[in-house]
Structures are given as structure tokens and as C-alpha cells.
Design an enzyme around this catalytic site. Structure first.
Site, short mmCIF file in Angstrom:
data_model
loop_
_atom_site.label_atom_id
_atom_site.label_comp_id
_atom_site.label_asym_id
_atom_site.label_seq_id
_atom_site.Cartn_x
_atom_site.Cartn_y
_atom_site.Cartn_z
N SER A 182 64.75 -6.66 -2.57
CA SER A 182 66.17 -6.91 -4.30
C SER A 182 64.61 -7.02 -5.60
CB SER A 182 67.15 -8.22 -4.32
OG SER A 182 65.99 -9.32 -4.20
N LYS A 183 65.41 -6.86 -6.77
CA LYS A 183 64.44 -6.75 -7.60
C LYS A 183 63.66 -8.44 -7.70
CE LYS A 183 67.74 -8.47 -11.35
NZ LYS A 183 68.53 -7.43 -12.58
N ARG A 184 63.91 -9.69 -6.89
CA ARG A 184 63.69 -10.31 -7.07
C ARG A 184 62.65 -10.90 -6.18
NH1 ARG A 184 65.97 -13.11 -11.87
NH2 ARG A 184 67.47 -12.11 -11.96
N ASP A 185 62.71 -9.95 -5.58
CA ASP A 185 61.58 -10.35 -3.93
C ASP A 185 60.42 -9.78 -4.51
OD1 ASP A 185 63.62 -10.62 -1.96
OD2 ASP A 185 63.83 -8.96 -1.18
N PHE A 235 59.66 -2.27 -9.58
CA PHE A 235 60.02 -0.77 -10.11
C PHE A 235 58.64 -0.33 -11.26
CE2 PHE A 235 62.56 -4.78 -11.30
CZ PHE A 235 64.36 -3.95 -10.95
#
Ligand code: GLU
Length: 509
Positions: A264-267, A276
Site C-alpha cells: 500500500s502507499k503507506r508501506d 510511487f
């Protein structure tokens, strides 16, 4: 494979920046299109106005450009099937929704959001967690299947808000073939009556996606596994319209390096790597870091991504985009989730850095240093540092002593390794250095070996102390090369200063 011309699309929704999983989907579409002399299209799916994020579309196009996987048709690029942004095709969808109603494949539903919420609450109280609008519940709801025709016409004329829902048949097995997964069979009893057209006059993803894939002559739908549950509905929509279904390939999920969950983007920020392709700042000012800004080469990033879910079946790991195009096939894409490995990502980057010519790296160094170093020096810095660096900036930070004299000296190593006799040895070595007339790496090395021989000492007694005096640090490229690069005068004064500074450290300890 059918012999239809290959036309594939990457269809992101502009709901935020493009996650690296999205870039992989775009990459596989690109590779598949190129391999089959086909066309790679980008289509922006922005029918969900509530989730629209300004700037996301430009971000996506810019990221693909950086990666070197630009589509041949798309927004800002053109093509004969445009426009390639769904909101600009808005008018085209409603007639298709209405066609489904006349074919009795879909129906009008007039239930308000509040009414549906209360149905859900009631169901929950009765112990049913996931209430759905489906072939059973619709019989007691407010729609064109339950209301008399006259009432439906009245509601439509009065402008009462409605949605158009798919009329899911009872107990039918939907079979679909996926190039990666083989046959997938889903019974319609497990599917709900999805909304196809919303009360705001916009189609949902499902309807717009099918209508556009058909209109744009898409031959293969290559997308993430998270869309597999939607595929049976899509197959039914193709059938309902009497259109030929494209072939499907659902790509495996990208998994976190530290477990089996989806990446996920938080990882990324939690585990210290970008998720990204390029930096993204949210409207609240929160920054998510990108591979580009971290100093990754796009070629390394793409090479790494290609291997997340695919392998060539050989031991070769370094592939240019052309080589990937040549080697790629959907048949070699795995079903199982692909675990992201940040170390391997660095390994790819190191390989690409090493493979660059010193001249090209000097150009990159020039950009980072705003041209403050002579090009010849940058070439030499690249030559000295590239074997030990991962990023261009590492060559400048790890090799800072090539540009300026050390300010700090590695105290820990000095206290561990510096012996009382080392001061005298280095002073003697300094005297030898002063005698070298032609100050080249080879001559310094010859003199150094003769010095060890004469003193009857091993290399370790002098080499690291010499390095500490000149560079301040315990490791780096060959000392003879560094000395050659710095020049005789500089090496002499660095040893003289180094001896003073190191004496202070030793005395203070
Ligand atoms: N708009 C969908 C997404 O955001 C596209 C899924 C598909 O390719 O069909 O990923």
C-alpha cells in the site's frame, strides 16, 4: 491468440498518484502491445467525480513519460478513437444503459440512499453482514421490475432521481477465460445488481469501461487482479450488447516485503522506499516520495518492475526496454502475488549505474553540482566512485573528500586501529611521497611497496591510516587512484593536517 490487431489500454482513474503497481500494469500493456506490433492506449476513467483528484491525470502522464512507456493514443496525444478521457465522452453512455433496459438486461431503481441504508441496517440487525441489491432483494425494492409501468413513467417524467442497475440472472454459471489464470467460473447468485448508470447522469466504471473498450477496439484487457471480481459482470455486459469480448489477463498483486498484504502507499514511507514513480504532494501538503527524485534511473525502475510477476525463464536479469519487449509474454506472468524487494530494487539501480559511461555520469554529476566542477573532474569522480555507489548523488556524498578536504575524521576507526607508532610511520611515508616526481597512481604504488619492504611491515599498518589522513573515512576507492586524482600538493597537505587532527582525537580519548 485471435488475429485481431492488438490494441490494449491502461485505464487509470485519476483518484491520486499512480502507484508502482499501476506502472507495472502500464508496462505490461506497453510490452505486450510492442511485442505484437499493436497499439498501447491510455484512457482516463474519471466517471467517479467524487473521487477525482486535481493534478492526478498530469501526474500519471508525466510518470509514464519518465518511465519511457508513452502510449500511442491518449489524452494530449490524440488518436482516432478519442476523446480518451471518459468525462469528455459523457453523452455516449446513456443510450447504452437504455438499450440494456429495453433488452430487459437492466432496470431503473428509484430507492433513495437513505432507504438503502436503512435496508442495510435492518439486515445487519438480523445478522446479515453484507446486504446486497440482488435478484432476491430487488423483488421488494422500488424499481421498474416491481412498480407498475405507469408508475415508472410517472417517476421518470417527474424527474425523480434513479439509477440503472444490471438485472443479474439467478443461478447462472459465468465462464471466462483469463490468459494468466485459465478458466474462471462464477455463479451469478454471488453477484449483485451493480449500478451501471448513476443518478448524477454519469455511467459507473463498469458500463463506461465496457462501452469504451468496445468503441476503442480493445483486443486484450490487461489489468490488476483486483478487477477479477468485476470480470464476470463485464462478460455479461458484452453478451448483453452482443459484442465480442476482449481477452483478459489479470495481473498478480504486488505484496509488501514484510508480509503477505498488498503493497500500500503507506508501506513505502513506513519501510523506507518509494511506492510511487515520482514525488507526489497531497492537497494537505503531505509528500509521498518517488523513484525519480530518490535518484533511480527509469531504466532500472522499469527493469525491476518487469520482474514483479514475470520472469523470462532464463537467468538473465538485466533487460533494456527493447529486450523486455522481445522477451515478454503474458503466459510467463505468474498467478501468485509478487513480493516487492527493496534491496533488489537497489541492486538493479547499482547495475544500471555501473553500466553507464563515466562521461554520461559526469553529465549527471554536473546537473547535481550546477556545473561547479570541471567536467574532467566529474569524469574522474565517476570513474573512482561508481563501483561503490547506488545513486549518482552517492558518488558526491560518499566521495565528498574528492572535492573538499575532510572536516571530520572517523573517530571510531581511529580509536580502534591507530597505534602509537602509526604517527611516525605516516610521517615517514609522507617523506617518501615528497620524493615522488611524477605523481601517478602507478608511481605512488611502486614507492609504497618499496616503503613497506624497507620497513618490513604489512600493508595494513600504513594504508588505512594513510586513507584516514587524506579522506577522513575508513573505506573508499584505491588510495593510489585517490592520491593521483588529488595531486601531490593536496595529498601532502592533507597528511600534514590529518596527522594534527588525528593526534587531537587520540589525545582526547
Ligand atoms: N479505472 C480502473 C482502474 O482505476 C481500470 C480497471 C480496468 O483496467 O478495467 O484501475
Amino acid at each position: 491468440m485471435s488475429n485481431k490487431p492488438v490494441r490494449v489500454r491502461f485505464a487509470p482513474s485519476p483518484t491520486g498518484p499512480l502507484h508502482m503497481g499501476g506502472v507495472r500494469t502500464a508496462l505490461y500493456n506497453y510490452l505486450f502491445a510492442k511485442k505484437h506490433n499493436g497499439t498501447f492506449i491510455i484512457r482516463i476513467e474519471d466517471t467517479d467525480q467524487a473521487r477525482f483528484v486535481p493534478g492526478a491525470q498530469d501526474y500519471i502522464l508525466d510518470a509514464l513519460k519518465w518511465c519511457g512507456i508513452m502510449p500511442t493514443e491518449g489524452p494530449g496525444i490524440g488518436g482516432e478513437f478519442g476523446p480518451y478521457v471518459q468525462s469528455e465522452r459523457k453523452e455516449s453512455y446513456k443510450p447504452f444503459a437504455e438499450q440494456l433496459i429495453s433488452n430487459e438486461k437492466a432496470y431503473y431503481a428509484f430507492d433513495s440512499a437513505e432507504e438503502l441504508d436503512s435496508m442495510r441496517d435492518q439486515a445487519k440487525q438480523m445478522g446479515m453482514a453484507n446486504w446486497q441489491y440482488n435478484s432476491i432483494t430487488r423483488t421488494s425494492l422500488k424499481n421498474s421490475l416491481t412498480l407498475p409501468q405507469s408508475e415508472v413513467s410517472k417517476l421518470l417524467e417527474a424527474g425523480v432521481p434513479y439509477v440503472i442497475r444490471m438485472k443479474m440472472p439467478r443461478n447462472q454459471d459465468i465462464r471466462l477465460h483469463d490468459i494468466i489464470r485459465g478458466w474462471v467460473v462464477v455463479n451469478t447468485n454471488n453477484l449483485d445488481d451493480k449500478v451501471l448508470f448513476k443518478s448524477d447522469g454519469m455511467p459507473t466504471y463498469h458500463l463506461a469501461n465496457i462501452v469504451d473498450d468496445h468503441a476503442m477496439n480493445i483486443s486484450h484487457v490487461i489489468r490488476g487482479e483486483e478487477w477479477l471480481p468485476s470480470a464476470p459482470l463485464h462478460v455479461m455486459l458484452y453478451e448483453a450488447f452482443g459484442w465480442e469480448c476482449p481477452e483478459f489477463a489479470h495481473l498478480p498483486l504486488l505484496l509488501r516485503p514484510d508480509g503477505n498484504g498488498k503493497l500500500s502507499k503507506r508501506d513505502g514511507d513506513r519501510l523506507g522506499f518509494p511506492v510511487f514513480p515520482t514525488d507526489w504532494t497531497t492537497s494537505e501538503g503531505e509528500l509521498y516520495s518517488g523513484y525519480r527524485e530518490k535518484g533511480y534511473f527509469p531504466e532500472a525502475f522499469i527493469n525491476m518492475l518487469a520482474f514483479l510477476g514475470w520472469n523470462p525463464g532464463t537467468t538473465q536479469e538485466i533487460f533494456s526496454l527493447e529486450e523486455l519487449t522481445e522477451a515478454f509474454s503474458l503466459e510467463r506472468v505468474a498467478k501468485a502475488g509478487a513480493k516487492f524487494d527493496p534491496d533488489k530494487t537497489k541492486w538493479f539501480q547499482q547495475n544500471y549505474l555501473r553500466a553507464q559511461s563515466n562521461e554520461d555520469l559526469a553529465i549527471a554529476i554536473g546537473k547535481l553540482t550546477n556545473g561547479s566542477l570541471p567536467n574532467e573532474k566529474s569524469i574522474q569522480i565517476a570513474n573512482l566512485m561508481k563501483e561503490r555507489a547506488t545513486f549518482v548523488q552517492d558518488m558526491l556524498s560518499d566521495g565528498a573528500y574528492l572535492i573538499t578536504r575532510p572536516i571530520n575524521y572517523d573517530k571510531e576507526t581511529i580509536l580502534k586501529k591507530w597505534k602509537s607508532e602509526t604517527f611516525e610511520l605516516i610521517s615517514d611515508w609522507l617523506a617518501e611521497i615528497k620524493t615522488i616526481t611524477e605523481f601517478t597512481a602507478e608511481n605512488i604504488e611502486v614507492t609504497f611497496k618499496a616503503f613497506l619492504e624497507a620497513k618490513q611491515i604489512g600493508i595494513g599498518a600504513v594504508l588505512q591510516p594513510f586513507r584516514l589522513c587524506v579522506t577522513g573515512v575508513a573505506a573508499g576507492p584505491g588510495m593510489f587512484d585517490i592520491s593521483d586524482f588529488l595531486g601531490k600538493e593536496e595529498v601532502i597537505s592533507r597528511i600534514e593536517i590529518g596527522l594534527i587532527e588525528i593526534r587531537k582525537i587520540v589525545n582526547e580519548a
